[in-house]
Design a protein around this motif. Sequence first.
Motif, PDB file in Angstrom:
ATOM      1  N   ALA A  12      45.565  30.478  35.198  1.00 37.65           N
ATOM      2  CA  ALA A  12      44.750  30.525  34.110  1.00 37.65           C
ATOM      3  C   ALA A  12      43.404  29.856  34.601  1.00 37.65           C
ATOM      4  O   ALA A  12      42.247  30.251  34.173  1.00 37.65           O
ATOM      5  N   LEU A  13      43.708  28.549  35.401  1.00 38.03           N
ATOM      6  CA  LEU A  13      42.370  28.020  35.743  1.00 38.03           C
ATOM      7  C   LEU A  13      41.542  29.167  36.543  1.00 38.03           C
ATOM      8  O   LEU A  13      40.363  29.106  36.438  1.00 38.03           O
ATOM      9  N   ALA A  18      36.512  32.212  37.616  1.00 37.91           N
ATOM     10  CA  ALA A  18      36.066  33.498  37.760  1.00 37.91           C
ATOM     11  C   ALA A  18      35.324  34.120  36.389  1.00 37.91           C
ATOM     12  O   ALA A  18      34.548  34.696  36.763  1.00 37.91           O
ATOM     13  N   ARG A  19      35.891  34.038  35.400  1.00 38.06           N
ATOM     14  CA  ARG A  19      35.109  34.670  34.176  1.00 38.06           C
ATOM     15  C   ARG A  19      33.870  33.714  33.855  1.00 38.06           C
ATOM     16  O   ARG A  19      32.817  34.559  33.647  1.00 38.06           O
ATOM     17  N   ARG A  20      33.818  32.536  34.009  1.00 34.52           N
ATOM     18  CA  ARG A  20      32.525  31.878  33.885  1.00 34.52           C
ATOM     19  C   ARG A  20      31.657  32.116  34.663  1.00 34.52           C
ATOM     20  O   ARG A  20      30.527  31.941  34.389  1.00 34.52           O
ATOM     21  N   GLN A  21      32.123  32.295  36.048  1.00 32.82           N
ATOM     22  CA  GLN A  21      31.321  32.448  37.193  1.00 32.82           C
ATOM     23  C   GLN A  21      30.759  33.997  37.335  1.00 32.82           C
ATOM     24  O   GLN A  21      29.882  34.322  37.920  1.00 32.82           O
ATOM     25  N   GLY A  22      31.530  34.792  36.590  1.00 27.48           N
ATOM     26  CA  GLY A  22      31.352  36.347  36.839  1.00 27.48           C
ATOM     27  C   GLY A  22      31.657  36.601  38.185  1.00 27.48           C
ATOM     28  O   GLY A  22      31.074  37.588  38.731  1.00 27.48           O
ATOM     29  N   ALA A  28      36.449  32.833  43.234  1.00 23.35           N
ATOM     30  CA  ALA A  28      36.349  31.741  42.656  1.00 23.35           C
ATOM     31  C   ALA A  28      37.262  30.634  43.123  1.00 23.35           C
ATOM     32  O   ALA A  28      37.030  29.445  43.507  1.00 23.35           O
ATOM     33  N   ILE A  29      38.613  31.131  43.560  1.00 20.10           N
ATOM     34  CA  ILE A  29      39.437  30.317  44.327  1.00 20.10           C
ATOM     35  C   ILE A  29      38.939  29.891  45.861  1.00 20.10           C
ATOM     36  O   ILE A  29      39.029  28.593  46.166  1.00 20.10           O
TER      37      ILE A  29
END
Length: 101
Positions: A12-13, A18-22, A28-29
Amino acid sequence: MSLNIKNPATVALADELARRQGISKTAAIHQALSERLHRLGFGETAQERLLTELRAIREEWHDYLNWIVAATRRSSSMTSMESLTDGDRYLSCCSDPSERA
Protein backbone atom coordinates in the motif's frame (compact mmCIF):
# COMPACT_ATOMS: atom_id res chain seq x y z
CA MET A 1 13.97 -10.02 -11.75
CA SER A 2 11.05 -10.09 -9.45
CA LEU A 3 10.47 -9.03 -5.89
CA ASN A 4 7.57 -10.49 -3.98
CA ILE A 5 6.35 -8.20 -1.19
CA LYS A 6 4.15 -10.16 1.18
CA ASN A 7 3.29 -7.34 3.57
CA PRO A 8 0.05 -5.61 2.43
CA ALA A 9 0.95 -2.39 4.28
CA THR A 10 4.24 -2.19 2.40
CA VAL A 11 2.47 -2.76 -0.91
CA ALA A 12 0.00 0.00 0.00
CA LEU A 13 2.88 2.38 0.77
CA ALA A 14 4.52 1.62 -2.57
CA ASP A 15 1.19 2.16 -4.36
CA GLU A 16 0.62 5.49 -2.60
CA LEU A 17 4.14 6.77 -3.26
CA ALA A 18 3.93 5.78 -6.92
CA ARG A 19 0.51 7.39 -7.29
CA ARG A 20 1.56 10.67 -5.66
CA GLN A 21 4.65 10.96 -7.84
CA GLY A 22 3.04 9.67 -11.02
CA ILE A 23 5.62 6.92 -11.45
CA SER A 24 5.61 3.13 -11.44
CA LYS A 25 5.80 1.12 -8.23
CA THR A 26 9.22 -0.13 -9.31
CA ALA A 27 10.48 3.43 -9.77
CA ALA A 28 8.95 4.51 -6.44
CA ILE A 29 10.58 1.66 -4.56
CA HIS A 30 13.90 2.26 -6.30
CA GLN A 31 13.81 5.96 -5.47
CA ALA A 32 12.84 5.37 -1.84
CA LEU A 33 15.56 2.78 -1.31
CA SER A 34 18.19 4.93 -3.04
CA GLU A 35 17.32 7.96 -0.93
CA ARG A 36 17.42 5.94 2.27
CA LEU A 37 20.79 4.39 1.42
CA HIS A 38 22.15 7.83 0.61
CA ARG A 39 21.02 9.13 4.03
CA LEU A 40 22.75 6.16 5.65
CA GLY A 41 25.96 6.98 3.83
CA PHE A 42 25.92 4.17 1.28
CA GLY A 43 28.98 4.39 -0.91
CA GLU A 44 30.81 6.78 1.39
CA THR A 45 33.82 5.80 3.41
CA ALA A 46 33.84 6.35 7.14
CA GLN A 47 36.34 9.17 6.63
CA GLU A 48 34.06 10.93 4.12
CA ARG A 49 31.10 10.67 6.51
CA LEU A 50 33.20 12.07 9.35
CA LEU A 51 34.42 14.96 7.22
CA THR A 52 30.86 15.73 6.17
CA GLU A 53 29.72 15.75 9.80
CA LEU A 54 32.67 17.92 10.87
CA ARG A 55 31.94 20.42 8.10
CA ALA A 56 28.33 20.63 9.24
CA ILE A 57 29.42 21.20 12.85
CA ARG A 58 31.92 23.86 11.73
CA GLU A 59 29.18 25.65 9.79
CA GLU A 60 26.81 25.56 12.78
CA TRP A 61 29.51 26.97 15.08
CA HIS A 62 30.41 29.63 12.54
CA ASP A 63 26.78 30.75 12.43
CA TYR A 64 26.54 30.65 16.23
CA LEU A 65 29.72 32.70 16.72
CA ASN A 66 28.52 35.26 14.17
CA TRP A 67 25.29 35.52 16.15
CA ILE A 68 27.23 36.06 19.40
CA VAL A 69 29.40 38.77 17.81
CA ALA A 70 26.34 40.54 16.42
CA ALA A 71 24.54 40.32 19.78
CA THR A 72 27.61 41.66 21.58
CA ARG A 73 27.88 44.57 19.17
CA ARG A 74 24.19 45.35 19.62
CA SER A 75 24.58 45.20 23.38
CA SER A 76 27.66 47.44 23.45
CA SER A 77 25.98 49.90 21.07
CA MET A 78 23.00 50.10 23.39
CA THR A 79 25.27 50.68 26.37
CA SER A 80 27.07 53.50 24.56
CA MET A 81 23.79 55.12 23.59
CA GLU A 82 22.49 54.85 27.15
CA SER A 83 25.63 56.54 28.48
CA LEU A 84 25.25 59.36 25.96
CA THR A 85 21.65 59.99 26.96
CA ASP A 86 22.33 59.86 30.70
CA GLY A 87 23.88 63.30 31.27
CA ASP A 88 25.01 62.76 34.86
CA ARG A 89 26.71 59.50 34.14
CA TYR A 90 28.24 60.92 30.95
CA LEU A 91 29.59 63.97 32.77
CA SER A 92 30.90 61.96 35.69
CA CYS A 93 32.88 59.64 33.47
CA CYS A 94 34.08 62.12 30.85
CA SER A 95 34.77 65.44 32.53
CA ASP A 96 37.65 66.60 34.63
CA PRO A 97 36.73 66.31 38.35
CA SER A 98 38.26 69.72 39.09
CA GLU A 99 35.84 71.37 36.63
CA ARG A 100 32.72 69.93 38.28
CA ALA A 101 30.71 72.28 40.56
